[in-house]
Write an enzyme that holds these catalytic residues in place. Sequence first.
Site, PDB file in Angstrom:
ATOM      1  N   GLY A 154       0.823  -1.196   0.000  1.00  0.00           N
ATOM      2  CA  GLY A 154       0.000   0.000   0.000  1.00  0.00           C
ATOM      3  C   GLY A 154       0.857   1.245   0.000  1.00  0.00           C
ATOM      4  O   GLY A 154       2.036   1.223   0.378  1.00  0.00           O
ATOM      5  N   CYS A 155       0.246   2.351  -0.405  1.00  0.00           N
ATOM      6  CA  CYS A 155       0.997   3.609  -0.493  1.00  0.00           C
ATOM      7  C   CYS A 155       1.412   4.099   0.889  1.00  0.00           C
ATOM      8  O   CYS A 155       2.573   4.455   1.105  1.00  0.00           O
ATOM      9  CB  CYS A 155       0.172   4.669  -1.225  1.00  0.00           C
ATOM     10  SG  CYS A 155      -1.503   4.890  -0.572  1.00  0.00           S
ATOM     11  N   PHE A 156       0.481   4.100   1.841  1.00  0.00           N
ATOM     12  CA  PHE A 156       0.831   4.550   3.195  1.00  0.00           C
ATOM     13  C   PHE A 156       1.903   3.667   3.823  1.00  0.00           C
ATOM     14  O   PHE A 156       2.885   4.171   4.376  1.00  0.00           O
ATOM     15  CB  PHE A 156      -0.409   4.580   4.094  1.00  0.00           C
ATOM     16  CG  PHE A 156      -1.346   5.725   3.839  1.00  0.00           C
ATOM     17  CD1 PHE A 156      -0.912   7.040   3.949  1.00  0.00           C
ATOM     18  CD2 PHE A 156      -2.674   5.504   3.518  1.00  0.00           C
ATOM     19  CE1 PHE A 156      -1.781   8.111   3.736  1.00  0.00           C
ATOM     20  CE2 PHE A 156      -3.549   6.565   3.305  1.00  0.00           C
ATOM     21  CZ  PHE A 156      -3.107   7.865   3.413  1.00  0.00           C
TER      22      PHE A 156
END
Lengths: 328, 328, 328, 328
Positions: free
Chosen positions: A142-144
């Site tokens: 995921g990006c986070f």
Amino acid sequence: MKVAIVGASGYAGGELVRLLLHHSAAEVTCVTSRKLAGTPLDQIHPQLKGFTDLKFTNPETDAIDADVAFLAVPHTVAMTYAGKLLSRGIKVVDLSADYRLPKEVFEKVYGVPHTDFFKAPYGIPEIHRKDCLNAKFVSNPGCFPTGATLAAAPLAQLAHTVIFDSKTGVSGAGDNPSATTHYPNVGDNVGPYKWTSHRHLAEMKQELAFLGSKANVYFTPHLVPVNRGILTTAHILLNEPLEQKEVEKLYRDFYKNEYFVRYQKPILAAVRGSNFCDVMVESEGTRVVAISAIDNLVKGASGQAIQNMNLMCGYKENDGLTGAGLLP
Amino acid sequence: MKVAIVGASGYAGGELVRLLLHHSAAEVTCVTSRKLAGTPLDQIHPQLKGFTDLKFTNPETDAIDADVAFLAVPHTVAMTYAGKLLSRGIKVVDLSADYRLPKEVFEKVYGVPHTDFFKAPYGIPEIHRKDCLNAKFVSNPGCFPTGATLAAAPLAQLAHTVIFDSKTGVSGAGDNPSATTHYPNVGDNVGPYKWTSHRHLAEMKQELAFLGSKANVYFTPHLVPVNRGILTTAHILLNEPLEQKEVEKLYRDFYKNEYFVRYQKPILAAVRGSNFCDVMVESEGTRVVAISAIDNLVKGASGQAIQNMNLMCGYKENDGLTGAGLLP
Amino acid sequence: MKVAIVGASGYAGGELVRLLLHHSAAEVTCVTSRKLAGTPLDQIHPQLKGFTDLKFTNPETDAIDADVAFLAVPHTVAMTYAGKLLSRGIKVVDLSADYRLPKEVFEKVYGVPHTDFFKAPYGIPEIHRKDCLNAKFVSNPGCFPTGATLAAAPLAQLAHTVIFDSKTGVSGAGDNPSATTHYPNVGDNVGPYKWTSHRHLAEMKQELAFLGSKANVYFTPHLVPVNRGILTTAHILLNEPLEQKEVEKLYRDFYKNEYFVRYQKPILAAVRGSNFCDVMVESEGTRVVAISAIDNLVKGASGQAIQNMNLMCGYKENDGLTGAGLLP
Amino acid sequence: MKVAIVGASGYAGGELVRLLLHHSAAEVTCVTSRKLAGTPLDQIHPQLKGFTDLKFTNPETDAIDADVAFLAVPHTVAMTYAGKLLSRGIKVVDLSADYRLPKEVFEKVYGVPHTDFFKAPYGIPEIHRKDCLNAKFVSNPGCFPTGATLAAAPLAQLAHTVIFDSKTGVSGAGDNPSATTHYPNVGDNVGPYKWTSHRHLAEMKQELAFLGSKANVYFTPHLVPVNRGILTTAHILLNEPLEQKEVEKLYRDFYKNEYFVRYQKPILAAVRGSNFCDVMVESEGTRVVAISAIDNLVKGASGQAIQNMNLMCGYKENDGLTGAGLLP
């Protein structure tokens, strides 16, 4: 090398095509979209006009002929493609959440059953490079969690508490309009959401634990009036105080061989459109602030996916990814 | 009642005039600026055109004739006015940092000697109302400490660690152009600054201690592409876990008689231009996220200053401050 | 091929280096700045960290050794370098205004004498390609005139009035902070400036006249809260009505061999960071609206300068310029 | 005086309530929404928390008891309410498009039949004050036509061509999310739309004709990354040249008795949240640029509606509308 992008109508799909224009060997030959089959790719991604004559095909009825496939579809959809493509000898990078977590954790966090689970390397190459090398399948993070993990990794074992306070651009919400992304709700505003319960927290906990951390991990994301980019402020509480020199050395050493992680003041523009993660750290004793900046669509999605493809297929890790950030 | 604004050319000065247009008794009769003496006020604050014929006067050579004076000048300058005005029987609200901290703390934090120190009430009325009532002098708090204190106050005594992660609009930097406020450095970006050493931290520590807290207090501000507003995310670590119901009740009770503090989801637009502080809280056991939203120029500066003036002079506390936020 | 950039500390300088990273033959070997001599280039342009070890040199005391030089200095400064570099056999692309206009027009518009005038091709290759081919010197056009000329060129001979209403991102104002670029003056605002008297108007008139136009030409620029990009709305009044099909055909034909001009709905993001100009046209009879979108720092400055370098030096016209726009 | 707002869930509804908080006599006693009947008003408009206990009622089943009603519903819906309310003796201000144009023009422009037409004053008080005074019904103008008409009115009779190039904030599109208002499509962008065919053009033509103009009138709107505000750049071509002094005098004279029109440099922030229209003009001979700034939700909608209500009901024209703009 032929590349297919399953689910190419969104931002991640557009970025995969844009970045692969600069790859030495990969050529995108198949882009799918159930809703847009027959439509020219550049009608949805006008930045690509002049670069491609591809049209979207229907992934359910048209053949996917490729050496590598990227899955840029929502979670629970990726799991219906991954196994089939692999069984046909196609290498797969999955940008969805379907293979990032153990089965039971996935099912709990996402509240749905997993219908085709298998274990997969978690594709932050800076942490799991060995597992990604020559792999047939990689689960793209995921990006986070990408920005957060890279911000805290060098101190993982020394911290008792890690609080990630992230500020994300709106493209992270995808290209589908909603009240959350309605301009008047975002412009001139800062919007916290899922203050304590964002799904990406599970990946952060997993990665810090993998790095040997026993810290309590917390996460609060905020939406900021920005198109691209995630700035993650990691508030790290240490078991023992460390001086500035010491923490800085830990970071420089940890990333000294990493092309894509630069130790410098994080500025979203400096990584905009690029696969870099800029990170810096400041200590005040037992509390340290480490901040990272990534482009959520590149290092946080499509760029890292290509980085993984390069590892899986034997290309230079930065092939196609040598663009500098777009500042300002 | 005649009101003077010393240093009226900046944003705080403009807001004082704008808000006092709606006051039942106060009338701005004197606005000063050393550089702009003779210039019409509405030339610098065009939003006021049609409302006023005032011209800037020179505070060093022209008489300041008023019942109340607001000092909207930089720190170290306010201390050259405060005593003189008070000795002439003029009540004073100081918007600078000069009287917010004990002398020795001020001198350490700001790195300059204090040439005219005396003790003053710290004007967050929700915390120090009694001291502000009928006072001759009130020190108006910083914008960050206002939002931070109100976010954490109800849990002050129960926390062992409080980390304030603030996101501020750019007007907080004043009207003076600099690289920090240059649009291309701010637009589409999020800029952390003074990661561990912002001067306002001292006020936050002071206020939480005043409230009986023994917590370690940390603070990291960020500049966001927003004109006005501060969103403060308080990451609070408790000594003992509390359920959502319990923390929510603590907040509702703490602020139940406060006109300007509303328990609801913080949105900058909902407080924009108004003196409200919206605050909400979410618990996950021993960690609680409390978030507040204020307009940095109103509740964080000029509005709170008028709130203090009202307390000092016997008006209704919300006189002139009953405007609702400008959403969107 | 060795490339020098005289005045490399600004946005145009940063973009020249960023774009030339992808050129097949050009290598930046010299970057100058009087103020920053000795400073590493990537300290000023952090997006370039990892790509270069160059340091700024002093153009007045250090030798400029190069095959091609870009002048990215203010007007009146470029004229002190151009002749000297040319006399040493160095090809020159001048990004300043010094050689865009005839001497007397320049002196009138800019209000200063020209101390070293000579005639130079005006480097919009889509209009003046033949003159730029193998040239030793090219004057690179202004950002507004590039977008405006490309928007109106196909109708130049048929119009009696052309009004350019441009909306520009703030990077066009350079990296020097001022009241004009102060975030609170730009954010959530649209700022017209030089309503009838912008200097770039002279270039627009010159180019439309070159194309055979007898139209009256007007220009009003506006600053918008955008980092990069210029959208130019050309309101064109025709001598005779034209149907939509006809004007569209004129545009498609005019640009049919142009790599960098695409006939499609102009969106700033679709050209962001790229050298493309997207243009589209809509007719309502004798009034036509033609709108173009460019990145002011690329097609409006550094990218077009490289396009000119390619023509001057015998490279493919798009060498180093094949990046797609960064959308969103 | 009791006020009902039919269709109070949108931005115009929120602004009507916000502004009427400051009215000397009007009290909002009824707010309707078919979808939200039963929901507290401040749940949809959180800026109003603390100011009201109103709940939405269902306009189809619950009685509308009021002296004045504002219709803030979409076009074709307003015509189903207007007649009924009027027949019950309720004065009505209609914010929709239903009564702004003659029947046949409306039906052509909006492509729907008008089922309950009658003539109504067009409520730009600066142009039609006499017709609005004591009227039982007023049709409130569109946001674009308000700004455009006020920008060009003083020169209406002297122009042969008027081109309105407007830049509007996104709140003009309402509170309903769509691709057009999706943040990544708006942020860092400028979006022209309906280049030659926006419905509001008909109102502009009507008003300039009313003012005695024979000019050709054109209109191209653009969406800018701004929450509120419309800046309209009127490019005016005159029959005979006028000097700067002359045009400026025409504007100053035309508006000399108008409280809400100020002759000064138009800045969106200076009118933000207020009912003012700031306008300025610059001549270059036969071409004049006149630019106006309004808040699209106030002078472009709810504020002007209250201005009309004041005229209809005998209050001071600026009752409830004396707030200054929110700058920055």
